[in-house]
Design an enzyme around this catalytic site. Structure first.
Site, mmCIF file in Angstrom:
data_model
loop_
_atom_site.group_PDB
_atom_site.id
_atom_site.type_symbol
_atom_site.label_atom_id
_atom_site.label_comp_id
_atom_site.label_asym_id
_atom_site.label_seq_id
_atom_site.Cartn_x
_atom_site.Cartn_y
_atom_site.Cartn_z
ATOM 1 N N THR A 1 67.172 34.868 63.165
ATOM 2 C CA THR A 1 66.558 34.031 62.469
ATOM 3 C C THR A 1 64.867 34.364 62.923
ATOM 4 O O THR A 1 64.093 32.841 61.919
ATOM 5 C CB THR A 1 66.571 33.190 64.459
ATOM 6 O OG1 THR A 1 66.020 31.526 63.399
ATOM 7 C CG2 THR A 1 66.271 33.158 64.879
ATOM 8 N N GLU B 1 60.999 28.391 56.463
ATOM 9 C CA GLU B 1 62.114 28.896 56.206
ATOM 10 C C GLU B 1 62.755 27.861 54.899
ATOM 11 O O GLU B 1 63.529 27.734 54.557
ATOM 12 C CB GLU B 1 62.865 26.800 57.369
ATOM 13 C CG GLU B 1 62.594 27.402 58.623
ATOM 14 C CD GLU B 1 61.486 27.613 59.765
ATOM 15 O OE1 GLU B 1 60.130 26.998 58.816
ATOM 16 O OE2 GLU B 1 61.153 28.059 60.782
ATOM 17 N N ARG C 1 61.577 38.485 67.884
ATOM 18 C CA ARG C 1 60.928 38.813 67.405
ATOM 19 C C ARG C 1 60.354 41.246 67.246
ATOM 20 O O ARG C 1 60.499 41.722 66.857
ATOM 21 C CB ARG C 1 59.513 38.235 67.790
ATOM 22 C CG ARG C 1 59.129 37.223 66.767
ATOM 23 C CD ARG C 1 58.235 37.188 67.217
ATOM 24 N NE ARG C 1 58.252 34.966 67.050
ATOM 25 C CZ ARG C 1 57.602 34.270 66.731
ATOM 26 N NH1 ARG C 1 55.591 34.683 66.639
ATOM 27 N NH2 ARG C 1 57.014 33.178 66.848
ATOM 28 N N ASP D 1 68.170 23.962 66.340
ATOM 29 C CA ASP D 1 68.250 24.535 65.106
ATOM 30 C C ASP D 1 68.493 26.068 64.681
ATOM 31 O O ASP D 1 69.817 25.702 64.463
ATOM 32 C CB ASP D 1 66.850 24.374 63.834
ATOM 33 C CG ASP D 1 65.797 25.960 64.937
ATOM 34 O OD1 ASP D 1 65.850 25.264 66.304
ATOM 35 O OD2 ASP D 1 64.777 26.099 64.184
#
Ligand code: DMJ
Length: 663
Positions: A647, A558, A294, A423
């Site tokens: 991500t 997502e 982030r 993931d």
């Protein structure tokens, strides 16, 4: 020398007991109590006599609250104020409980929902919700579980109809304690192209959709600015904020979104905050993974988009402060770092880290080395990938969820998922290969092998509609459980196919995209829950089942992310249309009139979606950004042959593109 009189032993004097009652413990204890009571002074006795009834009264009063909490706990549902947990974060492992799998309560004879509508049903009519924390209405049940009664408890002073205390998933809160007066019916959000009740929707052009997403961003920003400026997260219902790292997380996560959307005014006020207020010189523990994706990711991408050296300086600062995490015996990093003290550690209860966390920080640290020409960052994260590449304990290319920072070995073997804790390992195998100009063959091998592993072990079809889904494997037992987090996979598969990987990856991407879309469509609010279970019994019930504890929606990105990739690569407008439906439902059920959007507890209840009072930073960092990119027809708006998204949706350049000249 000891004096001769000294005795080298300890004398132990046992209390004397009446030999007649020695074998009768209860009677002896009773007599002993009575003796002690008699030894008390009159004042002491009076005090005890006054205190005892008071204690009993207190217990009677707090009993329902304790019972409610206990019910909430065993239900596995949301707690009053759940402890901040990141998606891949470690929770204590309870023996006999598979990590990440919430044990199901015993099955009962229960009513079942009416037959599910067919998969490709027209969008259901949905009523306006009330965005207040309040008791759940009955009747909205999981296919396999009874809805727990949500009792409305009244306080002693209250008569009927007065300020009730509300039990909310086992927590008791004052109905108006954290919630400013809300309209009894949520303000009707005017979404362009949203038809009047019963009317057929008109097609909405891209420009209108883009404008609607910008408007949503401005609305979210308004709440953040007014009630949470400079703090980590907005709590839009209580018009306050929450801290996680105390680093202005939402603001940093949102920087490049504003730039991409062309929101210049908002961007420049945020930039001013970064320039004058943001300091990493703080005695605080941050999670390595979350702060990398982030904060470091957000600063690096903003630097690349703007060329503004301020963001590179800040990126270097946080990057170097995170490096102590790699000082472990195995070189597998610790989960937490104190960025002020330069110390790092595992969670209190384990020396394990999460596999997804240690293998999804590479894009950012590699990019930092690329920019600074200091190899330390890249060396540290490349070493993690090398170690993981060589490890035993994989199953057909699939990785376990935990890895030990001392031994460097996988732990808790036998559980394989594409959801939480694993993931982004798969996502970053492909994306590092893309970032590095498709040269690092070990990464590609591991990615291709793992996708074969997914096909061989985790891919199944649901009944009756035959939706392709990705389940989980636990010690040889297949579970048809799929996290919403897994919906990153269609996008990643499509990105791989775009980069020359097998064409069947694109086919699979399309099938999984349909499934992720159905996870929204099949819910009453049109918003996906956190986790679904697919039905595999032929001829029985509906495709998608949602457990009580899994009905929440955290405004996650997502599915929208994957819709963006699928649209970019196929140009099939249905993906934009699906995204538009989802966007409208976010507006309908999660938008808070005074500013901001909120996570909700129940995607199956159109009247009371039950707000959680939190806007996660990724709603601005990812979800709204991907909506904007999905509705844009400009392939140059973050060209996927020049940029790779981390991500957290922060685009980083694909090498050997050079960084822009500083302005
Ligand atoms: C984000 O922080 C990232 O996308 C991460 O990879 C998964 N969890 C959230 C969004 O759901």
């Amino acid at each position: 020398m000891y004096p001769p009189t000294r005795k080298d032993f300890v004398s132990l004097t046992l209390p004397e007991r009446d030999p007649r009652t020695y074998n009768n413990g209860k009677q002896w204890r009773r007599q002993s109590c009575w003796r002690k009571w008699k030894q008390l002074s009159r004042l002491q006795r009076s005090l005890v006599l006054v205190a005892l009834p008071l204690l009993v009264m207190c217990l009677v009063l707090v009993y329902p609250r304790l019972a409610g909490r206990w019910r909430g706990f065993v239900d596995g549902g949301a707690k009053e104020e759940p402890e901040k947990q990141h998606d891949h974060g470690l929770k204590p492992v309870i023996p006999g409980v598979v990590p990440g799998v919430i044990p199901e309560p015993p099955k009962q004879n229960i009513p079942v929902l009416p037959e599910a509508p067919p998969v490709k049903k027209p969008f259901p009519k949905r009523g306006p919700p009330v965005l207040q924390n309040r008791a759940q209405k009955r009747g909205n049940v999981s296919d396999s579980q009874v809805e727990e009664e949500m009792p409305v408890v009244k306080s002693r002073e209250q008569g009927d109809g007065e300020k009730p205390l509300v039990s909310w998933r086992g927590a008791i809160i004052e109905a108006d304690q954290t919630t400013d007066p809300q309209p009894s019916v949520q303000e009707k959000v005017a979404v362009p192209g949203d038809p009047a009740e019963g009317a057929t929707p008109k097609p909405v052009d891209s420009a209108t959709r883009l404008e609607a997403v910008k408007e949503a961003f401005r609305h979210a920003w308004k709440g953040y600015k007014q009630f949470a400026w400079g703090h980590d997260e907005l709590k839009p219902i209580s018009k306050s904020y929450g801290e996680w790292f105390n680093l202005g997380l939402t603001l940093i996560d949102a920087l490049d979104t504003m730039w991409i959307m062309g929101l210049k005014e908002e961007f420049s006020e945020a930039r001013a905050w970064v320039a004058t207020e943001l300091s990493f010189s703080k005695n605080i523990d941050v999670n390595l993974f979350e702060s990398t994706i982030r904060i470091l990711g957000g600063l690096l991408s903003t630097y690349h988009l703007t060329g503004d050296a301020l963001f590179l300086d800040k990126a270097k600062d946080i990057g170097s402060r995170l490096m102590p995490a790699f000082n472990t015996p195995s070189k597998i990093p610790y989960s937490d770092v104190n960025i002020g003290k330069g110390t790092a550690h595992s969670p209190r209860w384990t020396s394990d880290s999460t596999v997804a966390e240690v293998t999804s920080i590479q894009l950012e640290f590699r990019q930092l080395s690329h920019l600074t020409e200091d190899p330390r960052y890249r060396d540290a994260v490349d070493e993690v990938m090398r170690l993981v590449h060589k490890l035993d304990g994989k199953h057909d290319g699939l990785v376990p969820m935990f890895i030990n920072t001392n031994s460097g070995q996988f732990t808790h073997l036998g559980v394989y998922t594409l959801g939480a804790r694993a993931d982004s390992y798969y996502e970053y195998l492909l994306k590092q290969w893309v970032q590095g100009g498709k040269k690092e063959t070990e990464l590609l091998e591991d990615y291709l092998k793992s996708m074969e592993g997914v096909k061989n072990n985790l891919l199944k079809k649901s009944s009756p509609s035959g939706l392709t889904f990705v389940g989980e494997l636990s010690h040889g037992h297949f579970s048809p459980k799929m996290d919403h987090l897994v919906c990153f996979l269609p996008g990643t598969l499509a990105l791989g196919a775009h980069n020359g990987l097998p064409g069947d990856h694109m086919e699979l991407a399309k099938q999984l995209m349909e499934t992720c879309y159905q996870m929204y469509v099949q819910m009453e609010t049109g918003l996906s829950p956190e986790i679904v279970h697919f039905n595999m019994q032929a001829g029985e019930g509906r495709d998608v089942d949602v457990k009580l504890a899994d009905r929440h929606n955290l405004l996650r990105p997502e599915t929208v992310e994957s819709l963006f990739y699928l649209y970019r690569f196929t140009q099939d407008r249905k993906y934009q249309d699906w995204g538009w439906e989802i966007f409208k439902n976010f507006n309908k059920y999660t938008r808070v009139p005074s500013g901001g959007y909120t996570s909700i507890n129940n995607v199956r209840d159109t009247e009371y979606p039950n707000p959680r009072d939190k806007m996660e930073s990724f709603f601005l960092g990812e979800t709204l950004k991907y909506f904007f990119l999905l509705f844009s027809d400009d392939p140059e708006l973050i060209n996927l042959d020049k940029y790779v998204f981390n991500t957290e949706a922060h685009p980083l350049p694909i090498w050997p593109n050079q960084p822009p000249a500083e302005v």
